[in-house]
Design a protein around this motif. Structure first.
Motif, PDB file in Angstrom:
ATOM      1  N   GLY A 674      -7.305   9.666  -2.677  1.00 26.30           N
ATOM      2  CA  GLY A 674      -8.060   9.295  -3.860  1.00 26.30           C
ATOM      3  C   GLY A 674      -7.729  10.424  -4.859  1.00 26.30           C
ATOM      4  O   GLY A 674      -8.460  10.595  -6.149  1.00 26.30           O
ATOM      5  N   LEU A 675      -6.706  11.142  -4.707  1.00 29.89           N
ATOM      6  CA  LEU A 675      -6.511  12.383  -5.720  1.00 29.89           C
ATOM      7  C   LEU A 675      -5.575  12.174  -6.855  1.00 29.89           C
ATOM      8  O   LEU A 675      -5.314  12.801  -7.804  1.00 29.89           O
ATOM      9  N   VAL A 676      -5.003  11.069  -6.849  1.00 30.84           N
ATOM     10  CA  VAL A 676      -3.874  10.593  -7.632  1.00 30.84           C
ATOM     11  C   VAL A 676      -4.375   9.545  -8.834  1.00 30.84           C
ATOM     12  O   VAL A 676      -4.919   8.441  -8.467  1.00 30.84           O
ATOM     13  N   ASN A 677      -4.015  10.041 -10.054  1.00 34.18           N
ATOM     14  CA  ASN A 677      -4.262   8.941 -11.036  1.00 34.18           C
ATOM     15  C   ASN A 677      -3.240   8.118 -11.574  1.00 34.18           C
ATOM     16  O   ASN A 677      -3.255   6.701 -11.881  1.00 34.18           O
ATOM     17  N   GLY A 678      -1.847   8.628 -11.514  1.00 28.86           N
ATOM     18  CA  GLY A 678      -0.645   8.011 -11.756  1.00 28.86           C
ATOM     19  C   GLY A 678       0.501   9.040 -11.316  1.00 28.86           C
ATOM     20  O   GLY A 678       0.373   9.983 -10.798  1.00 28.86           O
ATOM     21  N   MET A 679       1.617   8.110 -11.335  1.00 22.00           N
ATOM     22  CA  MET A 679       2.994   8.702 -10.893  1.00 22.00           C
ATOM     23  C   MET A 679       4.042   8.181 -11.621  1.00 22.00           C
ATOM     24  O   MET A 679       4.131   6.967 -11.958  1.00 22.00           O
ATOM     25  N   ALA A 680       5.196   9.139 -11.763  1.00 23.31           N
ATOM     26  CA  ALA A 680       6.352   8.610 -12.334  1.00 23.31           C
ATOM     27  C   ALA A 680       7.568   9.152 -11.536  1.00 23.31           C
ATOM     28  O   ALA A 680       7.692  10.297 -11.405  1.00 23.31           O
ATOM     29  N   HIS A 681       8.571   8.167 -11.223  1.00 21.28           N
ATOM     30  CA  HIS A 681       9.696   8.543 -10.419  1.00 21.28           C
ATOM     31  C   HIS A 681      10.830   8.776 -11.657  1.00 21.28           C
ATOM     32  O   HIS A 681      11.052   7.899 -12.362  1.00 21.28           O
TER      33      HIS A 681
END
Length: 788
Positions: A674-681
């Protein structure tokens, strides 16, 4: 240009024909023939041709003579001196030699080596097995379900090929070759291959190791007697061009056999500079290679050289100087026929020393090339089994054959024998072989496709995971979500390709890494949505299926699937001649993953001003921007085999093929916590275009370009191509392959977890309230520019 003084090595009809053609060149002042024939010795005053009494394998004497007589071009004719390394002796003496190295000559010197080469390079040939143990070979011929041909591995004077009619004849032949040593050490190992049915063709090709220029396809007559009966011989006659060799068939032979052979020899480290002789059987399924020779054929040379209108010496010099594309190889539109006259008893024992008489030939288009002849007390006498070849050219096959036989009537010696039906295939069109049109002759090999599936089955099985058995060969792949532990997931899919990076793989002949790229481009797009990749399917399309290339590619796909933890459950391999250039291919992949319904990313409700942006290091260019990369390489003056400018331990091509990093497993670890809010490749469009794709409109990413060191590859690309930094930022990842948004209180934990998983992590920026339309700002781009 310095006049050519040539040394032609050999004593057959081939060498007489070569000397005759050489003598026509204004570039040539003298031709020595060692040891020569009666035809090259019996020349009148002013002739350029002179015999030298030195054996073809007496290398020390040959080189000494060449140095003493200012020879500046050596042309070996027969196979034995080439296999034994004559080219090396002349090269060490500084004398150019038109002939292959001993390494390249293995293509003729060893049937086993040649067949294994064909298998490695996907050259169409007969099914075969090799044996060094007589008992194993005997057992094979007694149990195999097809008619066979038995070939001694080594050189056997053109007689080491046996075509048995029964299994007992096959066993007897094996005993003679392997136990009774009929061909000496040449028969210690044998090749047993499937008997191919059809018409034979011989193609003689000039090559400089890169370029190929062929003479008209000829048809030899190996059997001793009319009707293609009797024992095999060195050749009883030939004609060219053979009508079966249509322009379409010739193009197919060049594109699928001759050019791939020359390219394969160069890639494997023994380039051929000289003549590639390709013996072919034109079967109902298309051309198949019977054998390779690495010198002019005999009697094909006596048939095809009279059709060559260009200067032979000029062509040979161009080959030696690696510039064959600079000369034109012009061919007459006539037909040519050569009839071989043999001694009584040939190919068995035969007499020597019988006088030969010649009467005037009735036509200027008739030529007599001496083979087994010598000059004794002013008289030409027989000295070999194949005594001479009578050649003629004409406007049609019929007229060339008629003239050649008229020429035969001008020659007389005791027990003279010859076949009366040379060119009978061409003269009896009702019996002419016609190639069947099949899916394979149209350019698609079902057998190759099936073999490809068999080759990769075990690799594919290695990607198994709960929910997927990872077997292939059916109509589709299945995944059991329940068995894999999913109760109420959302399915997420992605599809992508590799792009023009494939062209670099073709240049470098390295295809395993782009298979990893294909997986990476898909699974990285899944994980940024919080999804775990479950299954993968690939699509491989090509003009002609090369098993070595396609298998290597799938090895990369399997490697990528293992890194991502997904199962390779299926795919499609499509052979489409005419749509793709020969040797080229394209690939696409589709991945499907699952994410718990409540864990889908990005989680826009969780974003806050002050959230930290983490950058995960890339492994290089990854798989975007290669159209620009290739253009920069073009203007750099380097090629893909050059030493890499930023890594002298490898080549430029191999470095640029470094595969896209797969971030799945480390990211799933922090996603599940639950540490991630969003990501971009970070793919096409770079950081500037990809980071906004995950952000809600009210937030803006502020990224400091000075927080990580840009990899050397990008510095070289920018500097060499004079690419504006703003374009670099919108084209390449610049060293950051993935951007992760975490809350400030979770940043250190996320960094620690990712670092422990082997990732290099940078704090590259943060989120702020968005007050304009720009959702991503890159600060300190001038710092990047200063680095270059």
């Amino acid at each position: 240009m310095e006049p050519i003084v040539g040394l032609l090595i050999g004593n057959g009809g081939r060498e007489h024909a070569l000397a005759w053609k050489f003598a026509q060149s204004p570039l040539v002042s003298k031709i020595y023939v060692a040891p020569g024939t009666g035809g090259t010795e019996a020349k009148g005053p002013g002739s350029k041709i002179e015999n030298v009494n030195i054996g073809v394998c007496d290398f020390e004497k040959l080189v000494h003579f060449a140095l003493e007589n200012k020879v500046n071009l050596a042309v070996p004719g027969p196979e034995l001196p080439l296999v034994q390394g004559i080219e090396t002796h002349f090269r060490k003496a500084g004398i150019p030699c038109f002939g292959p190295s001993s390494l390249a000559a293995r293509m003729e010197g060893s049937k086993v080596f040649a067949k294994d080469f064909m298998h490695r390079n996907n050259i169409p040939t007969a099914v075969y097995c090799t044996f060094s143990d007589y008992k194993e070979a005997e057992q094979f011929v007694n149990t195999c379900s097809f008619d066979v041909v038995i070939k001694a591995d080594g050189l056997a004077g053109g007689k080491g090929v046996i075509i048995p009619k029964t299994k007992q004849e096959a066993v007897d032949a094996l005993r003679d070759i392997m136990l009774n040593e009929e061909f000496g050490s040449a028969g210690k190992t044998v090749v047993i291959e499937e008997l191919l049915v059809g018409e034979e063709l011989s193609v003689l090709t000039f090559t400089d190791g890169y370029i190929c220029r062929s003479l008209p396809p000829a048809q030899d007559h190996k059997r001793a007697f009319d009707g293609d009966l009797g024992p095999n011989t060195g050749g009883m006659g030939a004609y060219a061009p053979a009508p079966i060799a249509t322009p379409q068939l010739v193009d197919r032979i060049h594109s699928t056999i001759i050019q791939p052979t020359v390219d394969g020899m160069r890639r494997e480290g023994y380039p051929l500079v000289g003549i590639l002789f390709t013996g072919l059987m034109i079967t109902a399924k298309g051309p198949r290679v019977l054998e390779y020779n690495v010198r002019f054929g005999d009697p094909e040379t006596q048939a095809v050289l009279p059709l060559l209108e260009s200067d032979l010496a000029e062509i040979i010099l161009a080959c030696i100087e690696r510039r064959l594309d600079s000369v034109k190889v012009s061919i007459s539109n006539k037909f040519s026929c050569a009839v071989v006259c043999v001694a009584g008893g040939y190919p068995g024992s035969y007499p020597k020393g019988d006088p030969i008489t010649f009467s005037d030939t009735p036509n200027g288009n008739i030529r007599i090339f001496h083979a087994g002849t010598s000059l004794k007390d002013g008289q030409i006498v027989t000295s070999g089994g194949r005594v001479l070849a009578v050649n003629a050219t004409g406007e049609t096959v019929e007229s060339a054959v008629k003239l050649a036989y008229e020429g035969v009537q001008t020659v007389q010696y005791k027990d003279m024998s010859y076949r009366k039906d040379i060119a009978h295939h061409a003269l009896k069109p009702s019996n002419a072989f016609k190639e069947s049109l099949t899916y394979e002759t149209a350019g698609v090999s079902v057998d190759n496709g099936n073999e490809f599936v068999q080759r990769i089955k075990e690799m594919v099985k290695s990607t198994r995971r709960p929910g997927a058995d990872a077997d292939i060969g059916g109509f589709g792949g299945v995944f059991d979500l329940k068995r894999a532990g999913w109760e109420d997931p959302l399915l997420v899919s992605a599809t992508d390709g590799v792009g023009s990076k494939l062209l670099i793989a073709l240049h470098a002949n390295k295809h395993d890494t782009v298979g990893i790229d294909l997986v990476a481009m898909n699974v990285n797009d899944l994980v940024v949505q919080g999804a775990e990749p479950l299954i993968f399917l690939d699509y491989f399309a090509t003009g002609k299926l090369d098993l070595a290339v396609s298998t290597s590619f799938v090895e990369g796909v399997v490697n990528g699937c293992k890194q991502a933890g997904c199962a390779l459950v299926g795919g499609e391999t499509s052979e489409m001649p005419g749509l793709y250039h020969e040797g080229h291919y394209d690939a696409n992949g589709t991945s499907v993953g699952a994410v718990p319904r409540q864990a889908m990313l990005p989680n826009h409700q969780a974003f806050r001003s002050g959230d930290v942006l983490l950058g995960l290091a890339s492994d290089g260019v990854h798989s975007n921007g290669y159209s620009l990369v290739r253009r920069i390489v073009e203007v750099s003056g380097l090629d893909y085999n050059s030493t890499c400018p930023w890594d002298d331990s490898t080549t430029l091509g191999v470095s640029l093929l470094t595969p896209t990093r797969i971030y799945v497993k480390p990211l799933l670890q922090i996603i599940k916590k639950g540490l991630v809010n969003g990501m971009a490749h970070i793919t096409g469009g770079g950081i500037l275009e990809n980071v906004p794709r995950m952000l809600p409109k009210q937030f803006k990413a502020v990224i400091n370009a000075n927080t990580w060191e840009v990899p050397e590859v990008f510095k070289w690309l920018q500097r060499t191509g004079n690419v504006p930094v703003s374009d670099m930022a919108r084209t390449f990842n610049m060293g950051i392959g993935m951007v992760v948004v975490v809350s400030s209180e979770h940043a250190e934990e996320a960094i620690q977890d990712l670092t422990n998983s082997g990732e290099t992590v940078y704090r590259i920026g943060s989120l702020v309230e968005n007050s304009d339309h720009e959702q991503c700002s890159l600060l300190n781009l001038n710092k990047w520019e200063a680095h270059y």
